[in-house]
Design an enzyme around this catalytic site. Structure first.
Site, PDB file in Angstrom:
ATOM      1  N   GLY A  15     -45.524  56.651 -13.689  1.00  0.00           N
ATOM      2  CA  GLY A  15     -45.116  55.529 -13.949  1.00  0.00           C
ATOM      3  C   GLY A  15     -45.741  54.647 -12.914  1.00  0.00           C
ATOM      4  N   ALA A  16     -46.194  53.530 -12.643  1.00  0.00           N
ATOM      5  CA  ALA A  16     -47.431  52.468 -11.847  1.00  0.00           C
ATOM      6  C   ALA A  16     -46.742  51.156 -11.807  1.00  0.00           C
ATOM      7  CB  ALA A  16     -48.294  53.328 -11.671  1.00  0.00           C
ATOM      8  N   GLY A  17     -46.161  50.468 -12.663  1.00  0.00           N
ATOM      9  CA  GLY A  17     -44.916  49.278 -12.903  1.00  0.00           C
ATOM     10  C   GLY A  17     -43.898  49.250 -10.908  1.00  0.00           C
ATOM     11  N   ALA A  19     -41.232  49.926 -10.376  1.00  0.00           N
ATOM     12  CA  ALA A  19     -40.480  50.507 -10.278  1.00  0.00           C
ATOM     13  C   ALA A  19     -41.158  51.923  -9.208  1.00  0.00           C
ATOM     14  CB  ALA A  19     -39.948  50.900 -11.096  1.00  0.00           C
ATOM     15  N   GLY A  20     -41.926  52.500 -10.010  1.00  0.00           N
ATOM     16  CA  GLY A  20     -42.681  53.526  -9.832  1.00  0.00           C
ATOM     17  C   GLY A  20     -43.623  52.963  -8.083  1.00  0.00           C
ATOM     18  N   PHE A 141     -33.364  29.074 -14.652  1.00  0.00           N
ATOM     19  CA  PHE A 141     -33.611  30.402 -16.113  1.00  0.00           C
ATOM     20  C   PHE A 141     -32.560  30.755 -16.459  1.00  0.00           C
ATOM     21  CE2 PHE A 141     -36.792  33.443 -17.058  1.00  0.00           C
ATOM     22  CZ  PHE A 141     -37.865  32.595 -16.499  1.00  0.00           C
ATOM     23  N   ASP A 235     -41.164  56.754 -22.981  1.00  0.00           N
ATOM     24  CA  ASP A 235     -41.442  58.171 -22.852  1.00  0.00           C
ATOM     25  C   ASP A 235     -40.791  59.168 -22.228  1.00  0.00           C
ATOM     26  OD1 ASP A 235     -44.122  57.634 -24.560  1.00  0.00           O
ATOM     27  OD2 ASP A 235     -44.942  56.438 -22.741  1.00  0.00           O
ATOM     28  N   GLN A 254     -32.240  43.187 -26.185  1.00  0.00           N
ATOM     29  CA  GLN A 254     -32.280  42.866 -25.864  1.00  0.00           C
ATOM     30  C   GLN A 254     -33.450  41.688 -26.869  1.00  0.00           C
ATOM     31  OE1 GLN A 254     -33.391  40.162 -21.587  1.00  0.00           O
ATOM     32  NE2 GLN A 254     -32.106  39.647 -21.649  1.00  0.00           N
ATOM     33  N   HIS A 256     -35.538  38.656 -27.097  1.00  0.00           N
ATOM     34  CA  HIS A 256     -35.926  37.184 -26.249  1.00  0.00           C
ATOM     35  C   HIS A 256     -36.123  36.264 -27.241  1.00  0.00           C
ATOM     36  CE1 HIS A 256     -38.057  34.851 -23.907  1.00  0.00           C
ATOM     37  NE2 HIS A 256     -37.115  34.950 -22.896  1.00  0.00           N
ATOM     38  N   LEU A 266     -44.577  37.092 -25.743  1.00  0.00           N
ATOM     39  CA  LEU A 266     -43.360  36.033 -24.980  1.00  0.00           C
ATOM     40  C   LEU A 266     -44.626  34.692 -24.497  1.00  0.00           C
ATOM     41  CD1 LEU A 266     -41.081  36.450 -23.510  1.00  0.00           C
ATOM     42  CD2 LEU A 266     -42.119  37.507 -21.227  1.00  0.00           C
ATOM     43  N   GLU A 269     -38.975  32.517 -20.666  1.00  0.00           N
ATOM     44  CA  GLU A 269     -38.246  31.370 -20.440  1.00  0.00           C
ATOM     45  C   GLU A 269     -38.149  30.632 -19.126  1.00  0.00           C
ATOM     46  OE1 GLU A 269     -34.641  34.132 -20.329  1.00  0.00           O
ATOM     47  OE2 GLU A 269     -33.177  32.363 -18.588  1.00  0.00           O
ATOM     48  N   ARG A 300     -29.774  34.697 -22.316  1.00  0.00           N
ATOM     49  CA  ARG A 300     -30.842  36.029 -23.986  1.00  0.00           C
ATOM     50  C   ARG A 300     -30.089  35.639 -25.153  1.00  0.00           C
ATOM     51  NH1 ARG A 300     -35.525  38.505 -20.379  1.00  0.00           N
ATOM     52  NH2 ARG A 300     -36.615  36.375 -19.376  1.00  0.00           N
ATOM     53  N   HIS A 367     -37.359  42.849 -26.218  1.00  0.00           N
ATOM     54  CA  HIS A 367     -38.373  42.064 -24.569  1.00  0.00           C
ATOM     55  C   HIS A 367     -37.819  43.598 -24.347  1.00  0.00           C
ATOM     56  CE1 HIS A 367     -39.764  39.818 -21.737  1.00  0.00           C
ATOM     57  NE2 HIS A 367     -38.886  39.867 -21.217  1.00  0.00           N
ATOM     58  N   ARG A 409     -28.972  41.549 -20.184  1.00  0.00           N
ATOM     59  CA  ARG A 409     -30.241  40.995 -18.642  1.00  0.00           C
ATOM     60  C   ARG A 409     -30.169  39.733 -18.557  1.00  0.00           C
ATOM     61  NH1 ARG A 409     -34.678  40.272 -17.005  1.00  0.00           N
ATOM     62  NH2 ARG A 409     -36.147  40.701 -19.330  1.00  0.00           N
ATOM     63  N   SER A 414     -35.133  41.253 -13.950  1.00  0.00           N
ATOM     64  CA  SER A 414     -36.034  42.491 -14.680  1.00  0.00           C
ATOM     65  C   SER A 414     -36.369  43.041 -13.153  1.00  0.00           C
ATOM     66  CB  SER A 414     -36.167  42.539 -15.754  1.00  0.00           C
ATOM     67  OG  SER A 414     -37.151  41.718 -15.667  1.00  0.00           O
ATOM     68  N   LEU A 415     -37.145  41.971 -13.010  1.00  0.00           N
ATOM     69  CA  LEU A 415     -38.769  42.443 -11.179  1.00  0.00           C
ATOM     70  C   LEU A 415     -37.068  42.422 -10.444  1.00  0.00           C
ATOM     71  CD1 LEU A 415     -40.640  39.456 -12.124  1.00  0.00           C
ATOM     72  CD2 LEU A 415     -40.925  41.579 -12.562  1.00  0.00           C
TER      73      LEU A 415
END
Lengths: 599, 271
Positions: A15-17, A19-20, A141, A235, A254, A256, A266, A269, A300, A367, A409, A414-415
């Site tokens: 995973g390359a978002g 976190a990864g 937010f 996955d 969640q 949204h 989306l 928010e 939310r 979401h 959340r 999350s970011l």
């Protein structure tokens, strides 16, 4: 399919978002030279890039103008003035947002690290929006008691993702773009690598490593209306579960409050953070009745439930009455163009409405996945309630459950979570490798069983398309395991999911080729949806209370006596459902004991 | 042979198909797709894949124009299929033609090989090279300095511009509009310490001086960005590189200090 080479790295990230890639970057710059990242889409296509409104950190750059109250206009905090925000406030907001199910030790780490992480993004080149004196701009937010969403217009995730990917390239991380993980190699409780497919060739590779880090994202695609990308099919969560790793708190999904009507895409928010209203068919700002203090900026779960209540009571909008209006008109053209340019274009492109002039039809949209693979505070995956580690296996971001979000959340966390815990997982793994972790041997050919499984799927000539099964799964999850749940609907969902699992065994893959077979990928993704959906429903059926995003109409109260605990679901024997057990929540009883949750 | 007409209820979606393992050459296949209000081109492709031919191959993910996966050539123009309504692309006979991005090797059907595109992206060193010492808090950038790179920071790397560029088509050594736009972002960023090196790298016959200002990139960009203007700016800066480098060194002397605020500022102190 031939037997291609085995690939070996010190560290493999799936995973390359955010976190990864954080994990990979940290390993890279701490001297672990040999890091490989696989991703089923090109890294810059990862879903982190879809995040819009901001990343939370109590930098204290702005505050409401004095005397205007908590919802008043914002101004920069003068250099010599007292800080308007701090990590303790952020911590309490997150705990309350989580409905006390978040682990407070993990939350404390996240909100403290938040400040350093946001400055680090800035130092690495992230182009944040700015105050006139050059500080990072912040907005309000939902559920946050201070304006602490640090943003780049309304494409914050996009600039964070590009920044972190660029820096990972700079530090020599190797990316395998369009490679798909099929399974974990775990022997004697130690993770030794993965089996993955090179999508281009269809070949399966054994990939061995001293440590594997999952940053595989969420699972919103189990529902009809979702803000999630097509890729978000859970996955990693399903692969871990199939490998005997328990899943935690999966019943907390969640919704949204503002997905574009019928699309689910989306509308950040930030629309409400900048002052937008929610309006029902009678033109009423209905949040007055549900959250008189916070109004549209309640968390939310509460806002989505309020919208759904309005809809269920006949005050929805649109041909089917399942929508609500988002009103941004009073923000004015200039502010919308400066702060919300992307969501404006989305409204124009997908529902034909310019928010400058007209009301935008929206509806609750699936979401975020609060649950996932249980980890400790360093991303180390654990296998039971006592915290026994699965040696060599780490997870971070939406696929993981630390748990900082508990039952719900807060936006912009999350970011933050993906960044903070991706970074910490990277640090833990870098330490482990530098301390001399071994490349553990692998017995036999771990790819063989996967190769046989895929061959069966390709050779089978069943009548039914897997897509039909996916459609029916999404329908029952939406209908029976949505914002409001009850025993009868959940039992129906469980029965449906199991029947669909059985039907899937004879589903058909139409594309028989090896080259870039997205039809085969779609079938595998559907299998994953079926796997974890059963866990969501089983957890929801067992949890007889209302907490955060999990709302049981037949058990209308939060029950701390019985249910102030995390769900752990372990894969049962063939034909049996998940085995549920429970894990205590880390609570600082002196500082943050459970309270009634009102906004 | 003239393709059949669509009708009020059915569109004819003509798709270029090609699997290099089995096909000698590409061919166009026609599908009858229901015309339903609100259907995007991506919805139509999904409908075909699920209802007619599972082997139809294309990339997609976010389906709201931010991930950059689904740039394709539709009726001769490069666009993102996820945000484009089917109805808008049908001709008077109810037909639309979808092909892969031009000038790039085809992997399968609508999936192209973007290797050269990514190679050029890495070639311009897309990462910031920040100062050695970092402040305790943020580097101070003015809203004007941020606005100057607004154009470049929102690029989603979809490849629509690259594959529309006549220069790329004729010369694979050309860096390309996407990577030059990224280089522009870094060169203009007050935090970057190697603008001179970057200008030397792109201020060549394979870089900004190869652009023929045909403006295809602007026409193709689904995010309404302007790579040509960025290239023009880089050209000018490349010709006064030393002065620009000196100005950057000067700017970085105070980059951790507050930007002087004029007496009259916006209501929320921000733009």
């Amino acid at each position: 399919m031939s037997n291609p080479e085995t690939i070996v790295h010190d560290v493999i990230v799936v995973g390359a978002g955010l976190a990864g890639t954080w994990a990979a970057l940290v390993c890279g710059r701490q001297g672990v030279a040999d890091v490989g990242v696989i991703s089923k889409v090109h890294p810059l296509r990862s879903h982190s890039g879809s995040a819009q409104g901001g990343i939370a950190a109590a930098l204290g750059n702005v505050r409401p103008v004095e005397g205007t109250g908590p919802r008043g206009p914002l101004e920069p905090v003068p250099p010599d003035a007292e800080a308007a925000d701090n990590w303790e406030l952020h911590m309490f907001d997150t705990i309350k947002g989580s409905d006390w199910l978040g682990d407070q030790d993990a939350i404390e780490i996240m909100v403290k690290d938040a400040i350093a992480v946001v400055y680090e993004y800035e130092h690495m080149g992230c182009v944040f929006s700015r105050l006139v004196d050059g500080r990072i701009a912040q907005r309000r937010f939902g559920g946050h008691s201070a304006p602490r969403a640090n943003y780049a217009a309304d494409w914050t995730g996009h600039v964070l993702l590009h920044t972190i990917h660029e820096q990972a390239l700079r530090h020599g991380v190797k990316f395998y773009s369009e490679w798909y993980a099929l399974g974990l190699i775990i022997e004697e409780g130690i993770c030794r690598g993965i089996v993955a497919m090179d999508v281009l060739t269809g070949e399966l590779h054994t990939m061995r490593a001293k440590a594997v880090i999952f940053g595989t994202g969420g699972y919103g695609r189990a529902y009809e209306i979702t803000s999630n990308a097509h890729a978000n099919t859970g996955d990693g969560v399903a692969i871990a579960y199939d490998a005997g790793v328990p899943l935690m708190d999966m019943e907390f999904v969640q919704f949204h409050p503002t997905g574009l009507y019928r699309h689910g895409i989306l509308m950040s928010e930030a629309c409400r953070g900048e002052g937008g209203y929610l309006v029902n068919s009678k033109g009423e700002r209905f949040m007055r009745q549900y959250a008189p203090d916070k109004m549209e900026l309640a968390p939310r779960d509460l806002v989505s439930r309020s919208e759904q209540t309005e809809i269920n009571q006949g005050r929805g909008i649109g041909p089917d009455g399942k929508g609500i209006y988002l009103d941004l008109r009073h923000l004015g053209r200039e502010k919308i163009l400066a702060r919300l340019p992307q969501v404006r274009e989305l409204a124009i492109d997908f529902v034909g409405v310019d928010p400058i002039d007209d009301l935008v039809p929206i509806q609750p949209t699936v979401h975020y996945s609060m649950g996932g693979i249980p980890t400790d505070k360093d991303g180390q995956v654990i296998s039971d309630a006592t915290g026994t580690p699965v040696v060599g296996l780490f997870a971070a971001g939406e696929c993981a459950c630390v748990s900082v979000h508990g039952a719900n959340r807060l936006g912009t966390n999350s970011l933050l979570e993906a960044s903070v815990f991706g970074r910490r997982a990277g640090e833990a793994v870098a330490r482990m490798v530098k301390d001399g972790a071994r490349l553990e041997p692998v017995s036999g050919d771990p790819a063989e069983s996967h190769r046989n499984g895929l061959r069966q799927m390709l050779d089978g000539d069943g009548e039914e398309s897997y897509e039909q099964i996916a459609v029916e799964l999404k329908s029952t999850m939406t209908e029976n395991c949505g914002i409001f749940r009850e025993s009868r609907s959940l039992k129906k969902a469980l029965q449906d999911v199991r029947l669909l699992q059985a039907r899937f065994r004879s589903a058909r893959v139409m594309d028989k080729s090896h080259r870039f077979n997205t039809d085969l990928l779609g079938a595998l993704e559907t299998k994953h949806l079926l796997t974890f959906s059963e866990v969501i429903v089983a957890g929801a059926l067992a949890r007889e209370e209302c907490r955060g995003a999990h709302w049981r109409t037949d058990f209308p109260n939060r029950d701390d006596q019985k249910w102030l605990r995390h769900t752990l679901a372990l894969k049962g024997a063939e034909g049996e459902g998940p085995q549920l057990s429970y894990k205590s929540v880390f609570i600082d009883w002196k500082r943050y004991p459970p309270q009634e949750r009102k906004y | 042979m003239e393709p059949p007409n669509g009708s009020n209820t059915e569109a004819i979606v003509r798709i270029q198909r090609f699997n290099p393992d089995t096909d000698a050459k590409a061919h166009v296949q026609e599908f009858h797709v229901p015309r339903v209000q609100g259907t995007t081109l991506l919805d139509a492709l999904h409908w075909i894949k699920h209802e007619r031919d599972g082997s139809l191959t294309f990339r997609r993910s976010c389906r709201h124009a931010i991930c950059g996966s689904c740039a394709m050539n539709v009726n001769g123009r490069n666009i993102l299929v996820c945000k484009t309504p089917l109805e808008d692309q049908l001709d008077r006979k109810g037909r639309v033609t979808i092909r892969p991005l031009p000038y790039l090797p085809i992997i399968k059907d609508l999936v192209v090989d973007r290797s050269t595109f990514w190679k050029e992206y890495v070639r311009v060193k897309p990462w910031l090279v920040p100062p050695q010492t970092t402040p305790a808090k943020e580097f101070r950038l003015s809203p004007e300095e941020v606005a100057a790179v607004h154009n470049a920071e929102t690029c989603i790397m979809c490849g629509a511009c690259y594959s529309a560029c006549q220069v790329v088509a004729l010369n694979k050594a050309y860096i390309g509009p996407h990577a030059l736009l990224k280089s522009f972002l870094r060169v203009l960023d007050p935090r970057d310490t190697i603008p001179g090196e970057r200008l030397a790298d792109v201020g060549t016959d394979e870089g900004v001086f190869r652009c023929h200002t045909i403006f295809n990139c602007i026409d193709a960009c689904p995010k309404s960005l302007n790579p040509t203007q960025a290239i023009e700016t880089l050209r000018k800066l490349a010709q006064k590189r030393a002065a620009f480098e000196a100005a950057r060194v000067e700017r970085q002397r105070t980059i951790a200090d507050p930007i002087p605020v004029p007496a009259q500022s916006g209501s929320e102190g921000e733009r």
